[in-house]
Design an enzyme around this catalytic site. Structure first.
Site, PDB file in Angstrom:
ATOM      1  N   GLY A 191       0.651  -1.249   0.151  1.00  0.00           N
ATOM      2  CA  GLY A 191       0.078  -0.149  -0.087  1.00  0.00           C
ATOM      3  C   GLY A 191       0.609   1.322   0.018  1.00  0.00           C
ATOM      4  O   GLY A 191       0.316   2.214  -0.488  1.00  0.00           O
ATOM      5  N   GLU A 211       3.744   4.088   6.050  1.00  0.00           N
ATOM      6  CA  GLU A 211       2.523   3.033   5.884  1.00  0.00           C
ATOM      7  C   GLU A 211       1.269   3.941   5.161  1.00  0.00           C
ATOM      8  O   GLU A 211       1.252   5.214   5.278  1.00  0.00           O
ATOM      9  CB  GLU A 211       2.126   2.746   7.352  1.00  0.00           C
ATOM     10  CG  GLU A 211       0.654   1.667   7.165  1.00  0.00           C
ATOM     11  CD  GLU A 211       0.710   0.509   6.384  1.00  0.00           C
ATOM     12  OE1 GLU A 211       1.304   0.440   5.309  1.00  0.00           O
ATOM     13  OE2 GLU A 211       0.485  -0.489   7.129  1.00  0.00           O
ATOM     14  N   ASP A 212       0.710   3.190   4.466  1.00  0.00           N
ATOM     15  CA  ASP A 212      -0.459   4.015   3.532  1.00  0.00           C
ATOM     16  C   ASP A 212      -1.565   4.393   4.634  1.00  0.00           C
ATOM     17  O   ASP A 212      -2.018   5.576   4.348  1.00  0.00           O
ATOM     18  CB  ASP A 212      -1.170   2.982   2.475  1.00  0.00           C
ATOM     19  CG  ASP A 212      -1.645   1.611   3.213  1.00  0.00           C
ATOM     20  OD1 ASP A 212      -1.448   1.247   4.463  1.00  0.00           O
ATOM     21  OD2 ASP A 212      -2.112   0.874   2.256  1.00  0.00           O
ATOM     22  N   ASP A 229      -5.688   1.989  10.632  1.00  0.00           N
ATOM     23  CA  ASP A 229      -7.079   1.921  10.697  1.00  0.00           C
ATOM     24  C   ASP A 229      -7.333   1.388  12.246  1.00  0.00           C
ATOM     25  O   ASP A 229      -7.404   2.066  12.915  1.00  0.00           O
ATOM     26  CB  ASP A 229      -7.376   0.744   9.594  1.00  0.00           C
ATOM     27  CG  ASP A 229      -8.977   0.374   9.656  1.00  0.00           C
ATOM     28  OD1 ASP A 229      -9.721   1.359   9.996  1.00  0.00           O
ATOM     29  OD2 ASP A 229      -9.132  -0.719   8.890  1.00  0.00           O
ATOM     30  N   LYS A 276      -7.604   6.624  10.032  1.00  0.00           N
ATOM     31  CA  LYS A 276      -9.007   6.427  10.471  1.00  0.00           C
ATOM     32  C   LYS A 276      -9.130   6.301  11.810  1.00  0.00           C
ATOM     33  O   LYS A 276      -9.218   5.273  12.292  1.00  0.00           O
ATOM     34  CB  LYS A 276      -9.504   5.269   9.518  1.00  0.00           C
ATOM     35  CG  LYS A 276      -9.962   5.438   8.361  1.00  0.00           C
ATOM     36  CD  LYS A 276     -10.942   4.357   7.768  1.00  0.00           C
ATOM     37  CE  LYS A 276     -10.143   3.032   7.083  1.00  0.00           C
ATOM     38  NZ  LYS A 276     -10.831   2.234   6.403  1.00  0.00           N
ATOM     39  N   PHE A 336     -14.086   3.007   3.512  1.00  0.00           N
ATOM     40  CA  PHE A 336     -12.936   2.098   2.907  1.00  0.00           C
ATOM     41  C   PHE A 336     -12.551   2.852   1.736  1.00  0.00           C
ATOM     42  O   PHE A 336     -13.283   2.903   0.874  1.00  0.00           O
ATOM     43  CB  PHE A 336     -13.435   0.683   2.639  1.00  0.00           C
ATOM     44  CG  PHE A 336     -12.184  -0.192   2.676  1.00  0.00           C
ATOM     45  CD1 PHE A 336     -11.540  -0.845   3.478  1.00  0.00           C
ATOM     46  CD2 PHE A 336     -11.824  -0.436   1.228  1.00  0.00           C
ATOM     47  CE1 PHE A 336     -10.493  -1.470   3.284  1.00  0.00           C
ATOM     48  CE2 PHE A 336     -10.627  -1.272   1.089  1.00  0.00           C
ATOM     49  CZ  PHE A 336     -10.167  -1.976   1.835  1.00  0.00           C
ATOM     50  N   ASP A 348      -5.578  -0.478  -2.111  1.00  0.00           N
ATOM     51  CA  ASP A 348      -6.556  -1.300  -2.829  1.00  0.00           C
ATOM     52  C   ASP A 348      -7.642  -2.057  -2.233  1.00  0.00           C
ATOM     53  O   ASP A 348      -7.760  -1.944  -0.886  1.00  0.00           O
ATOM     54  CB  ASP A 348      -5.539  -2.593  -3.196  1.00  0.00           C
ATOM     55  CG  ASP A 348      -5.537  -3.521  -1.715  1.00  0.00           C
ATOM     56  OD1 ASP A 348      -4.925  -2.953  -0.754  1.00  0.00           O
ATOM     57  OD2 ASP A 348      -5.999  -4.986  -1.814  1.00  0.00           O
ATOM     58  N   ARG A 392      -5.224   0.447  -6.974  1.00  0.00           N
ATOM     59  CA  ARG A 392      -4.045   0.893  -6.213  1.00  0.00           C
ATOM     60  C   ARG A 392      -3.493   2.094  -7.262  1.00  0.00           C
ATOM     61  O   ARG A 392      -2.718   3.011  -6.804  1.00  0.00           O
ATOM     62  CB  ARG A 392      -2.724   0.008  -6.112  1.00  0.00           C
ATOM     63  CG  ARG A 392      -3.025  -1.343  -5.148  1.00  0.00           C
ATOM     64  CD  ARG A 392      -1.804  -1.684  -4.815  1.00  0.00           C
ATOM     65  NE  ARG A 392      -2.084  -3.021  -4.111  1.00  0.00           N
ATOM     66  CZ  ARG A 392      -2.104  -3.285  -2.771  1.00  0.00           C
ATOM     67  NH1 ARG A 392      -2.207  -2.144  -1.968  1.00  0.00           N
ATOM     68  NH2 ARG A 392      -2.314  -4.446  -2.154  1.00  0.00           N
TER      69      ARG A 392
HETATM   70  P1  IMP Z   1      -4.859  -1.893  10.589  1.00  0.00           P
HETATM   71  O1  IMP Z   1      -3.856  -2.710  10.992  1.00  0.00           O
HETATM   72  O2  IMP Z   1      -6.274  -2.316  10.931  1.00  0.00           O
HETATM   73  O3  IMP Z   1      -4.372  -0.318  11.248  1.00  0.00           O
HETATM   74  O4  IMP Z   1      -4.800  -1.836   8.952  1.00  0.00           O
HETATM   75  C1  IMP Z   1      -3.893  -1.271   8.356  1.00  0.00           C
HETATM   76  C2  IMP Z   1      -3.783  -1.987   6.999  1.00  0.00           C
HETATM   77  O5  IMP Z   1      -5.246  -2.227   6.596  1.00  0.00           O
HETATM   78  C3  IMP Z   1      -3.270  -0.932   5.677  1.00  0.00           C
HETATM   79  O6  IMP Z   1      -2.234  -1.267   5.712  1.00  0.00           O
HETATM   80  C4  IMP Z   1      -4.211  -1.258   4.690  1.00  0.00           C
HETATM   81  O7  IMP Z   1      -3.432  -2.068   3.944  1.00  0.00           O
HETATM   82  C5  IMP Z   1      -5.398  -1.979   5.101  1.00  0.00           C
HETATM   83  N1  IMP Z   1      -6.383  -1.031   5.150  1.00  0.00           N
HETATM   84  C6  IMP Z   1      -7.318  -0.268   6.216  1.00  0.00           C
HETATM   85  N2  IMP Z   1      -8.061   0.479   5.950  1.00  0.00           N
HETATM   86  C7  IMP Z   1      -8.057   0.685   4.503  1.00  0.00           C
HETATM   87  C8  IMP Z   1      -8.935   1.460   3.740  1.00  0.00           C
HETATM   88  O8  IMP Z   1      -9.778   2.192   3.919  1.00  0.00           O
HETATM   89  N3  IMP Z   1      -8.617   0.990   2.330  1.00  0.00           N
HETATM   90  C9  IMP Z   1      -7.528   0.181   1.948  1.00  0.00           C
HETATM   91  N4  IMP Z   1      -6.886  -0.670   2.748  1.00  0.00           N
HETATM   92  C10 IMP Z   1      -6.936  -0.400   4.131  1.00  0.00           C
HETATM   93 MG    MG Z   2      -1.155  -2.150   3.793  1.00  0.00          MG
END
Ligand code: IMP
Ligand code: MG
Length: 179
Positions: free
Chosen positions: A43, A98-99, A102, A130, A151, A158, A164
């Site tokens: 990402g 990181e992208d 979440d 987020k 999302f 993606d 992407r």
């Molecule tokens: P976390 O561990 O829940 O913080 O998730 C982080 C990862 O989930 C990111 O690196 C993304 O790959 C994916 N992710 C979380 N939210 C989104 C979104 O809205 N769109 C796309 N990928 C997401």
């Molecule tokens: Mg990711």
């Protein structure tokens, strides 16, 4: 649930301004110290390539690949290391790129893991945040944009491996409505 590509949330110009602002902040903070920039695949690759070209400190890059999402929009909470670092980060300044943050589970697990390698410093830079969805206490040191609980895809992010390549950030919508 069926998802379809929705409207633009963040346009290309806004992304450009966001990256320039982050690069200025990071450049000021590290002054002339060398920096190891670690992109989290896949990402972050577009964001990272834009960001590093605007950084003034001398930069070494590496990538890690971790996985916590399996072809859906909910985190499993499991972080699996698919590709580890090639370079040593011991006693070096490290910036994880990181992208999106979440639930925060990916970055908090990763941070813990990288701290065991005893870097000189370790900071986090994310393009998008987020905060509404956080399941663990983690804050990035550099945040491009705070976004609502949607999302998003594009600019490296993606949905099931797609979108992407979109230059802007769009929302995935369910067929029945906008969420
Ligand atoms: P976390 O561990 O829940 O913080 O998730 C982080 C990862 O989930 C990111 O690196 C993304 O790959 C994916 N992710 C979380 N939210 C989104 C979104 O809205 N769109 C796309 N990928 C997401
Ligand atoms: Mg990711």
């Amino acid at each position: 649930m069926a998802y379809k590509l929705g409207g633009v949330l963040i346009g290309k110009d806004e992304i450009d301004r966001m990256v320039a602002r982050l690069a200025d902040q990071i450049s000021d903070d590290y002054d002339n110290q060398e920096l190891v920039v670690v992109g989290i695949l896949k990402g972050s690759f577009i964001f990272m390539s834009d960001l590093i070209r605007k950084l003034r400190p001398s930069v070494i890059i590496d990538f890690m690949s971790v996985s916590s999402y399996y072809e859906n929009t909910q985190s499993t909470g499991i972080v699996k290391i698919i590709k580890d670092l090639d370079v040593s980060i011991h006693n070096r300044n490290v910036l994880i790129v990181e992208d999106i943050v979440d639930s925060g589970l990916t970055l908090s697990n990763l941070k813990e893991l990288l701290m065991t390698k005893e870097p000189k410093s370790l900071k986090l830079c994310v393009a998008f945040d987020k905060p509404d969805r956080r399941k663990t206490q983690i804050e990035a040191d550099y945040v491009g944009m705070v976004i609502p609980d949607e999302f998003i895809v594009g600019y490296g992010l993606d949905y099931a491996g797609k979108y992407r390549n979109l230059p802007e950030v769009r929302i995935m919508e369910t067929d029945g409505g906008n969420k």
